[in-house]
Write a protein that holds these residues in place. Structure first.
Motif, PDB file in Angstrom:
ATOM      1  N   ASP A  44       1.333  -1.219  -0.291  1.00  0.00           N
ATOM      2  CA  ASP A  44       0.519  -0.036   0.492  1.00  0.00           C
ATOM      3  C   ASP A  44       0.864   1.416   0.389  1.00  0.00           C
ATOM      4  OD1 ASP A  44      -2.223   1.099   0.152  1.00  0.00           O
ATOM      5  OD2 ASP A  44      -2.341   1.669   2.435  1.00  0.00           O
ATOM      6  N   TYR A  47       3.493   0.479  -3.476  1.00  0.00           N
ATOM      7  CA  TYR A  47       3.225   0.317  -4.364  1.00  0.00           C
ATOM      8  C   TYR A  47       1.589   0.145  -5.532  1.00  0.00           C
ATOM      9  CZ  TYR A  47       7.333  -2.962  -4.232  1.00  0.00           C
ATOM     10  OH  TYR A  47       8.759  -2.662  -4.248  1.00  0.00           O
ATOM     11  N   ARG A  48       1.059   1.529  -4.870  1.00  0.00           N
ATOM     12  CA  ARG A  48       0.030   1.661  -4.875  1.00  0.00           C
ATOM     13  C   ARG A  48      -0.768   1.571  -6.629  1.00  0.00           C
ATOM     14  NH1 ARG A  48      -3.833   5.656  -1.610  1.00  0.00           N
ATOM     15  NH2 ARG A  48      -3.713   3.716  -0.247  1.00  0.00           N
ATOM     16  N   LEU A  49       0.093   2.160  -6.980  1.00  0.00           N
ATOM     17  CA  LEU A  49      -0.589   1.801  -8.547  1.00  0.00           C
ATOM     18  C   LEU A  49       0.666   1.317  -9.472  1.00  0.00           C
ATOM     19  CD1 LEU A  49      -0.055   6.397  -8.004  1.00  0.00           C
ATOM     20  CD2 LEU A  49      -2.302   5.272  -8.590  1.00  0.00           C
ATOM     21  N   GLU A  51       1.044  -2.049 -11.322  1.00  0.00           N
ATOM     22  CA  GLU A  51       0.076  -3.218 -11.899  1.00  0.00           C
ATOM     23  C   GLU A  51       1.005  -4.370 -11.704  1.00  0.00           C
ATOM     24  OE1 GLU A  51      -2.169  -2.603 -14.709  1.00  0.00           O
ATOM     25  OE2 GLU A  51      -3.024  -0.865 -14.499  1.00  0.00           O
TER      26      GLU A  51
END
Length: 98
Positions: A44, A47-49, A51
């Motif tokens: 969180d 690496y939130r963005l 994929e």
């Protein structure tokens, strides 16, 4: 020591033949890892963005490099760091990151 977990883009891990050497090993001198209860928070925070990530579950006894549990950022939370390359054979499982 309990199992270690490393978050990485799927394609980057898939390309590993024998030994994994991420950029952090060259830049910072170690590979960032987490314990099981730290994976969600690390994902969180960092690496939130991003994929198509996987979490590589590692057997610390098969790594063969020094492992230190330390607070390298002064946050008050200690994470495991691997001070050397990680052999692919140290991976006991690869989990999709949801």
């Amino acid at each position: 020591m309990p199992r270690l977990f490393h978050i990485v883009p799927r394609a980057q891990w898939t390309d590993v033949v024998d030994t994994y050497r991420p950029d952090s090993l060259l830049i910072e001198g170690f590979v960032h890892c987490s314990f099981a209860d730290q994976v969600a928070g690390a994902a969180d925070s960092h690496y939130r963005l991003v994929e198509d990530l996987v979490v590589v579950e590692l057997d610390p006894n098969a790594i063969g490099a020094e492992i230190r549990v330390e607070d390298s950022t002064g946050s008050g939370v200690s994470y495991p760091h691997v001070y050397g390359p990680i052999p692919r054979r140290a991976a006991v499982a690869v989990h999709a990151l949801q």
